[in-house]
Design a protein around this motif. Sequence first.
Motif, mmCIF file in Angstrom:
data_model
loop_
_atom_site.group_PDB
_atom_site.id
_atom_site.type_symbol
_atom_site.label_atom_id
_atom_site.label_comp_id
_atom_site.label_asym_id
_atom_site.label_seq_id
_atom_site.Cartn_x
_atom_site.Cartn_y
_atom_site.Cartn_z
ATOM 1 N N ALA A 40 6.477 -0.660 4.914
ATOM 2 C CA ALA A 40 5.665 -1.050 6.067
ATOM 3 C C ALA A 40 4.302 -0.354 6.035
ATOM 4 O O ALA A 40 3.293 -0.947 6.414
ATOM 5 C CB ALA A 40 6.405 -0.717 7.364
ATOM 6 N N GLU A 41 4.270 0.901 5.579
ATOM 7 C CA GLU A 41 3.000 1.634 5.498
ATOM 8 C C GLU A 41 2.128 1.155 4.343
ATOM 9 O O GLU A 41 0.909 1.182 4.443
ATOM 10 C CB GLU A 41 3.258 3.134 5.339
ATOM 11 N N LEU A 42 2.755 0.794 3.256
ATOM 12 C CA LEU A 42 2.016 0.358 2.064
ATOM 13 C C LEU A 42 2.249 -1.134 1.861
ATOM 14 O O LEU A 42 2.640 -1.574 0.786
ATOM 15 C CB LEU A 42 2.471 1.149 0.825
ATOM 16 N N GLY A 43 1.995 -1.893 2.901
ATOM 17 C CA GLY A 43 2.301 -3.320 2.917
ATOM 18 C C GLY A 43 1.620 -4.133 1.837
ATOM 19 O O GLY A 43 2.076 -5.228 1.508
ATOM 20 N N VAL A 99 1.490 -3.271 -1.268
ATOM 21 C CA VAL A 99 2.204 -3.050 -2.532
ATOM 22 C C VAL A 99 3.444 -3.944 -2.529
ATOM 23 O O VAL A 99 4.276 -3.831 -1.625
ATOM 24 C CB VAL A 99 2.613 -1.568 -2.693
ATOM 25 N N PRO A 100 3.580 -4.832 -3.515
ATOM 26 C CA PRO A 100 4.769 -5.699 -3.557
ATOM 27 C C PRO A 100 6.053 -4.858 -3.590
ATOM 28 O O PRO A 100 6.099 -3.829 -4.276
ATOM 29 C CB PRO A 100 4.598 -6.489 -4.858
ATOM 30 N N PRO A 101 7.091 -5.283 -2.852
ATOM 31 C CA PRO A 101 8.326 -4.492 -2.777
ATOM 32 C C PRO A 101 8.920 -4.137 -4.143
ATOM 33 O O PRO A 101 9.342 -3.003 -4.346
ATOM 34 C CB PRO A 101 9.284 -5.382 -1.972
ATOM 35 N N GLY A 102 8.932 -5.073 -5.066
ATOM 36 C CA GLY A 102 9.481 -4.783 -6.392
ATOM 37 C C GLY A 102 8.736 -3.655 -7.080
ATOM 38 O O GLY A 102 9.338 -2.765 -7.695
ATOM 39 N N SER A 103 7.418 -3.677 -6.974
ATOM 40 C CA SER A 103 6.592 -2.619 -7.553
ATOM 41 C C SER A 103 6.843 -1.294 -6.846
ATOM 42 O O SER A 103 6.973 -0.242 -7.483
ATOM 43 C CB SER A 103 5.117 -3.017 -7.453
ATOM 44 N N LEU A 158 2.321 10.522 -14.307
ATOM 45 C CA LEU A 158 3.219 10.145 -13.213
ATOM 46 C C LEU A 158 2.488 10.139 -11.874
ATOM 47 O O LEU A 158 2.546 9.155 -11.130
ATOM 48 C CB LEU A 158 4.398 11.119 -13.148
ATOM 49 N N LEU A 159 1.772 11.209 -11.569
ATOM 50 C CA LEU A 159 1.212 11.379 -10.229
ATOM 51 C C LEU A 159 -0.134 10.705 -10.024
ATOM 52 O O LEU A 159 -0.507 10.421 -8.889
ATOM 53 C CB LEU A 159 1.080 12.871 -9.911
ATOM 54 N N LEU A 160 -0.868 10.443 -11.084
ATOM 55 C CA LEU A 160 -2.200 9.894 -10.899
ATOM 56 C C LEU A 160 -2.258 8.379 -11.038
ATOM 57 O O LEU A 160 -3.335 7.806 -11.066
ATOM 58 C CB LEU A 160 -3.198 10.578 -11.842
ATOM 59 N N HIS A 161 -1.119 7.741 -11.075
ATOM 60 C CA HIS A 161 -1.084 6.280 -11.003
ATOM 61 C C HIS A 161 -1.427 5.898 -9.566
ATOM 62 O O HIS A 161 -0.918 6.513 -8.618
ATOM 63 C CB HIS A 161 0.307 5.771 -11.378
ATOM 64 N N PRO A 162 -2.299 4.915 -9.348
ATOM 65 C CA PRO A 162 -2.755 4.612 -7.980
ATOM 66 C C PRO A 162 -1.633 4.359 -6.965
ATOM 67 O O PRO A 162 -1.702 4.872 -5.845
ATOM 68 C CB PRO A 162 -3.623 3.361 -8.154
ATOM 69 N N VAL A 163 -0.605 3.619 -7.341
ATOM 70 C CA VAL A 163 0.473 3.330 -6.384
ATOM 71 C C VAL A 163 1.318 4.574 -6.149
ATOM 72 O O VAL A 163 1.634 4.914 -4.998
ATOM 73 C CB VAL A 163 1.340 2.143 -6.857
ATOM 74 N N ARG A 164 1.665 5.291 -7.222
ATOM 75 C CA ARG A 164 2.483 6.498 -7.035
ATOM 76 C C ARG A 164 1.719 7.566 -6.260
ATOM 77 O O ARG A 164 2.305 8.281 -5.451
ATOM 78 C CB ARG A 164 2.972 7.010 -8.397
ATOM 79 N N LEU A 165 0.423 7.654 -6.475
ATOM 80 C CA LEU A 165 -0.386 8.600 -5.712
ATOM 81 C C LEU A 165 -0.342 8.259 -4.226
ATOM 82 O O LEU A 165 -0.180 9.139 -3.375
ATOM 83 C CB LEU A 165 -1.829 8.597 -6.219
ATOM 84 N N ARG A 166 -0.428 6.998 -3.878
ATOM 85 C CA ARG A 166 -0.344 6.584 -2.471
ATOM 86 C C ARG A 166 1.039 6.866 -1.893
ATOM 87 O O ARG A 166 1.164 7.252 -0.724
ATOM 88 C CB ARG A 166 -0.692 5.101 -2.336
#
Length: 186
Positions: A32-35, A37-41, A6-14
């Motif tokens: 806005a901070e993680l622009g 990353v596509p919104p759906g993701s 769960l936590l070590l996935h690159p997007v979830r970690l960010r």
Amino acid sequence: MNSVELLLHPVRLRIVQAFLGDRTLTTSELNAELGDVPPGSLYRHMARLVDAGVLEVVTERRVRGTVERTYRLRLDAAQVTPDQLDALGPEDHRRAFMAYIAGVLADFDRYLDRGEIDYVRDGVGYRTLGMWLDDDEFADFVADLRRIVEPRLANTAAPGRKRRLLRTVFIPDGPGTESESTSERR
């Protein structure tokens, strides 16, 4: 899904890192901070973190017919235990470390992209140091760092304060770097 996956996935970690420092954010603010990353993701990963209890909803309000939620990190739920780390194989550790480094690179890219950068004013620094420490001296060093850092982790957002990210990596140097050289052993 275990907490490592769960936590070590690159997007979830960010996402988790964006909440560090006792921040509360809406999905729009996080987007806005993680622009990149596509919104759906982003929404899917947020939902996984909420379902796992890593993020919690602290407020809800109606905005143009929808509900806007504000989230906060549950730091106690965002931990990978030493036992879980021990159970990882080398490839899992490599993948986790790459996710960590990707987060460092993304943060630094965002800093550089701001346009108004001043390394001295902003306190930006990165370096590699080599220290000769036995295991007890290293444990003392880590304890000293904790004594310095932990009181500051309790600071809340306030006028004049900037959230600053401290990232640490401790890696023992490779073979042949013990303090006792071959000539000393003869």
